[in-house]
Write an enzyme that holds these catalytic residues in place. Structure first.
Site, PDB file in Angstrom:
ATOM      1  N   LYS A  88       0.818  -1.228   0.000  1.00 32.84           N
ATOM      2  CA  LYS A  88       0.000   0.000   0.000  1.00 32.84           C
ATOM      3  C   LYS A  88       0.841   1.263   0.000  1.00 32.84           C
ATOM      4  O   LYS A  88       2.023   1.250   0.332  1.00 32.84           O
ATOM      5  CB  LYS A  88      -0.987  -0.044   1.161  1.00 32.84           C
ATOM      6  N   ARG A 135      -3.917 -10.287   4.428  1.00 34.34           N
ATOM      7  CA  ARG A 135      -4.310 -10.300   3.009  1.00 34.34           C
ATOM      8  C   ARG A 135      -3.136  -9.751   2.220  1.00 34.34           C
ATOM      9  O   ARG A 135      -2.787  -8.580   2.373  1.00 34.34           O
ATOM     10  CB  ARG A 135      -5.562  -9.431   2.826  1.00 34.34           C
TER      11      ARG A 135
END
Ligand code: HH2
Length: 269
Positions: free
Chosen positions: A213, A247
């Site tokens: 991210k 995840r």
């Protein structure tokens, strides 16, 4: 050790792997690879929710994910499959095709129709309830929290857990997720990661998605394809905090981190 949820994005525009597995065949092959590398769950998504992403209609999303869910079964993949969607119609189609979990980044708030929670309840499926401030199109415009971001996320998730239970989702099939990068500044993301134990302490299993991210880019100065080390640092932090699932895009490396940590962590009594 947390379960590894391997990401299978069947999208042309996901932030880190958009277009790479856009055909059902490529997505199934990718899913099989992730399982061979150690994924415990495959999370199949047909809509990017990256900041500024374009919304996809339910029909288009179904056309993307259902052939992949079916293809994984036909290929003999035995790990549970999750569908990453905000739409009840998509959840319903995916669960009918063999998925057993619904990962909803809106925690059941997006779809005014039957909704993901009702679909999960009807199929006896599990759900991931994620915190997001606003919507993907605008969530990074000016994220703001009254006082304490962690307290706000916790109370939102507690309310969404109550909603899921009220919709008929089995209590032991619910996970919550602080939603790293979803309507949060760099400092909000870091604070949530620093104080993960508070969320874990609320008693509902936590899933964490920090893989590749943009906050990792802000911290390390690395582009999206070069954020593996930063992503793995978050996996180690998740283990330390007692998170139940991570995840990730990079399943093989994550699996190695968990194997090593599993052998060298001090035993807790
Ligand atoms: N992050 C993304 C998508 N779905 N679901 C949960 N529960 N938690 C997350 O942190 C999360 C999520 C974004 O990552 P990715 O799927 O790689 O990107 P895109 O949304 O662009 O497809």
């Amino acid at each position: 050790m947390p379960a590894i949820w391997g990401i299978v994005n069947v999208t042309p525009d996901s932030f880190s792997d958009g277009g790479r597995h856009a055909s059902p065949e490529a997505a199934v092959a990718h899913g099989r690879r992730l399982v061979a590398w150690g994924a415990d769950v495959l999370d199949v998504g047909g809509e990017s929710t990256r900041p500024g992403a374009r919304e996809v209609g339910a029909g288009e999303e179904i056309d993307r994910v259902v052939p992949v869910i079916r293809g994984l079964q036909e290929a003999g993949v035995r790990v549970p499959v999750s569908v990453d969607t905000r739409k009840g119609e998509v959840a319903e189609a995916a669960l009918a095709a063999g998925a057993v979990l619904v990962n909803d980044v809106s925690a059941g708030t997006y779809d005014p129709g039957i909704g993901t929670l009702a679909a999960a309840a009807r199929h006896g499926a599990g759900v991931v309830l994620m915190h997001m401030q606003g919507r993907p199109e605008t969530m990074q415009d000016r994220p703001a929290y009254g006082g304490d971001v962690v307290a706000e996320v916790r109370s939102y998730l507690a309310e969404r857990v109550r909603a899921a239970k009220a919709a008929g989702v089995a209590v032991d099939r619910i996970l919550v997720d602080p939603g790293i990068g979803f309507g949060k500044t760099l400092e909000h993301n870091l604070e949530l990661l620093r104080r993960l134990e508070e969320l874990v302490g609320d008693g509902v299993p936590v899933l964490l998605g920090a893989s590749r991210k943009s906050f990792l880019g802000r911290v390390t100065g690395r582009d999206v394809e070069d954020r593996l080390a930063g992503s793995l640092a978050c996996v180690a932090r998740a283990v330390e905090a007692g998170v139940r699932a991570v995840r990730v895009h990079d399943v093989r490396a994550t699996c190695d981190v968990l194997r090593v940590l599993g052998r060298i962590r001090p035993k807790r009594h």
